[in-house]
Design a protein around this motif. Structure first.
Motif, PDB file in Angstrom:
ATOM      1  N   LYS A 135      11.382 -26.356  21.806  1.00  0.00           N
ATOM      2  CA  LYS A 135      11.365 -26.169  23.067  1.00  0.00           C
ATOM      3  C   LYS A 135      11.919 -27.202  23.862  1.00  0.00           C
ATOM      4  O   LYS A 135      12.708 -27.280  24.746  1.00  0.00           O
ATOM      5  N   ILE A 136      11.762 -28.518  23.191  1.00  0.00           N
ATOM      6  CA  ILE A 136      12.245 -29.892  23.922  1.00  0.00           C
ATOM      7  C   ILE A 136      14.009 -29.904  23.513  1.00  0.00           C
ATOM      8  O   ILE A 136      14.599 -30.067  24.505  1.00  0.00           O
ATOM      9  N   LYS A 137      14.288 -29.196  22.574  1.00  0.00           N
ATOM     10  CA  LYS A 137      15.813 -29.087  22.134  1.00  0.00           C
ATOM     11  C   LYS A 137      16.481 -28.437  23.032  1.00  0.00           C
ATOM     12  O   LYS A 137      17.397 -28.343  23.503  1.00  0.00           O
ATOM     13  N   VAL A 138      15.664 -26.851  23.219  1.00  0.00           N
ATOM     14  CA  VAL A 138      16.209 -26.072  24.183  1.00  0.00           C
ATOM     15  C   VAL A 138      16.143 -26.635  25.527  1.00  0.00           C
ATOM     16  O   VAL A 138      17.209 -26.501  26.237  1.00  0.00           O
ATOM     17  N   LEU A 139      15.363 -27.315  26.090  1.00  0.00           N
ATOM     18  CA  LEU A 139      15.423 -27.766  27.324  1.00  0.00           C
ATOM     19  C   LEU A 139      16.398 -28.888  27.574  1.00  0.00           C
ATOM     20  O   LEU A 139      17.087 -28.991  28.698  1.00  0.00           O
ATOM     21  N   VAL A 140      16.406 -29.749  26.687  1.00  0.00           N
ATOM     22  CA  VAL A 140      17.594 -30.827  26.467  1.00  0.00           C
ATOM     23  C   VAL A 140      18.858 -30.116  26.544  1.00  0.00           C
ATOM     24  O   VAL A 140      20.075 -30.400  27.406  1.00  0.00           O
ATOM     25  N   GLY A 141      19.208 -29.155  25.934  1.00  0.00           N
ATOM     26  CA  GLY A 141      20.544 -28.431  25.753  1.00  0.00           C
ATOM     27  C   GLY A 141      20.613 -27.752  27.118  1.00  0.00           C
ATOM     28  O   GLY A 141      21.857 -27.837  27.429  1.00  0.00           O
ATOM     29  N   SER A 142      19.716 -27.227  27.843  1.00  0.00           N
ATOM     30  CA  SER A 142      19.756 -26.556  28.865  1.00  0.00           C
ATOM     31  C   SER A 142      20.557 -27.629  30.092  1.00  0.00           C
ATOM     32  O   SER A 142      21.261 -27.130  30.851  1.00  0.00           O
ATOM     33  N   VAL A 143      19.698 -28.589  30.230  1.00  0.00           N
ATOM     34  CA  VAL A 143      20.053 -29.647  31.023  1.00  0.00           C
ATOM     35  C   VAL A 143      21.340 -30.010  30.941  1.00  0.00           C
ATOM     36  O   VAL A 143      21.958 -30.355  31.815  1.00  0.00           O
ATOM     37  N   LEU A 144      21.727 -30.451  29.642  1.00  0.00           N
ATOM     38  CA  LEU A 144      23.131 -30.912  29.291  1.00  0.00           C
ATOM     39  C   LEU A 144      24.085 -29.632  29.473  1.00  0.00           C
ATOM     40  O   LEU A 144      25.200 -30.112  30.382  1.00  0.00           O
ATOM     41  N   GLY A 145      23.711 -28.423  29.473  1.00  0.00           N
ATOM     42  CA  GLY A 145      24.846 -27.693  29.716  1.00  0.00           C
ATOM     43  C   GLY A 145      24.809 -27.412  31.189  1.00  0.00           C
ATOM     44  O   GLY A 145      26.092 -27.217  31.705  1.00  0.00           O
ATOM     45  N   VAL A 146      23.750 -27.509  31.902  1.00  0.00           N
ATOM     46  CA  VAL A 146      24.032 -27.332  33.358  1.00  0.00           C
ATOM     47  C   VAL A 146      24.824 -28.483  33.964  1.00  0.00           C
ATOM     48  O   VAL A 146      25.861 -28.307  34.689  1.00  0.00           O
ATOM     49  N   VAL A 147      24.743 -29.964  33.255  1.00  0.00           N
ATOM     50  CA  VAL A 147      25.455 -31.001  33.991  1.00  0.00           C
ATOM     51  C   VAL A 147      26.971 -30.791  33.549  1.00  0.00           C
ATOM     52  O   VAL A 147      27.831 -31.104  34.063  1.00  0.00           O
ATOM     53  N   LEU A 148      27.390 -30.288  32.194  1.00  0.00           N
ATOM     54  CA  LEU A 148      28.746 -30.052  31.961  1.00  0.00           C
ATOM     55  C   LEU A 148      29.000 -29.036  32.825  1.00  0.00           C
ATOM     56  O   LEU A 148      30.339 -29.299  33.190  1.00  0.00           O
ATOM     57  N   LEU A 149      28.407 -27.939  33.086  1.00  0.00           N
ATOM     58  CA  LEU A 149      29.096 -26.997  33.845  1.00  0.00           C
ATOM     59  C   LEU A 149      29.480 -27.458  35.420  1.00  0.00           C
ATOM     60  O   LEU A 149      30.485 -27.193  35.926  1.00  0.00           O
ATOM     61  N   LEU A 150      28.394 -28.390  35.926  1.00  0.00           N
ATOM     62  CA  LEU A 150      28.720 -28.895  37.186  1.00  0.00           C
ATOM     63  C   LEU A 150      29.861 -29.973  37.172  1.00  0.00           C
ATOM     64  O   LEU A 150      30.655 -30.062  38.106  1.00  0.00           O
ATOM     65  N   PHE A 151      30.025 -30.618  36.096  1.00  0.00           N
ATOM     66  CA  PHE A 151      31.034 -31.562  36.025  1.00  0.00           C
ATOM     67  C   PHE A 151      32.509 -30.990  35.911  1.00  0.00           C
ATOM     68  O   PHE A 151      33.348 -31.158  36.432  1.00  0.00           O
TER      69      PHE A 151
END
Length: 154
Positions: free
Chosen positions: A15-31
């Motif tokens: 669950k932590i890996k999925v959460l971290v991956g999701s946050v990083l994905g959103v940050v990358l998308l916004l960038f």
């Protein structure tokens, strides 16, 4: 019992890996969206190249009644297009067509229409020589980042 605890721990790590991956994905998308926006943004082209902005600093307090009077007097001057009044700072910023009038004439006509304690804002030579907005620091990260992205795509 140990097996059950081990399974819970493994599920928590997933669950932590999925959460971290999701946050990083959103940050990358916004960038990526930011970079694309900076790369594709074109400078605003005004159809009226003779529009100029000027400022008058009032040394007296401006209340709402005086602001309306100043606005009315400015709009009656030929060539003045739009104005903004900052009552707290006592500053009037207005746009005028420099084919019709100039800031000195607007100031003189405004002073003739009302009894104001004000002076025209005159920009310093150092500020006039800047190639970017005087508010934006040329050594700031945001300025360098934007300039780098624009150079990369333009």
């Amino acid at each position: 019992m140990i097996e059950k605890t081990k399974n819970i721990l493994v599920m928590s790590i997933k669950k932590i890996k999925v959460l971290v991956g999701s946050v990083l994905g959103v940050v990358l998308l916004l960038f990526v969206v930011l970079v694309v926006h900076i790369a594709t943004a074109k400078p605003v082209v005004y159809d009226n190249a003779t529009l100029q902005i000027s400022r008058i600093d009032f040394e007296e307090a401006i209340d709402s009644a005086k602001a309306k009077e100043i606005h009315r007097n400015l709009k009656s001057i030929p060539g003045v297009k739009n104005d903004r009044i900052n009552m707290e700072k006592g500053v009037v910023v207005y746009f005028h067509d420099n084919k019709i009038t100039n800031s000195k004439r607007v100031y003189e006509q405004l002073m003739a229409k009302g009894n104001y304690n004000a002076k025209p804002f005159i920009i310093s030579n150092e500020l006039a020589q800047k190639k970017v907005c005087p508010v934006m620091a040329e050594d700031s990260f945001s300025f360098k980042f934007s300039r780098g992205i624009q150079r990369l795509f333009n």
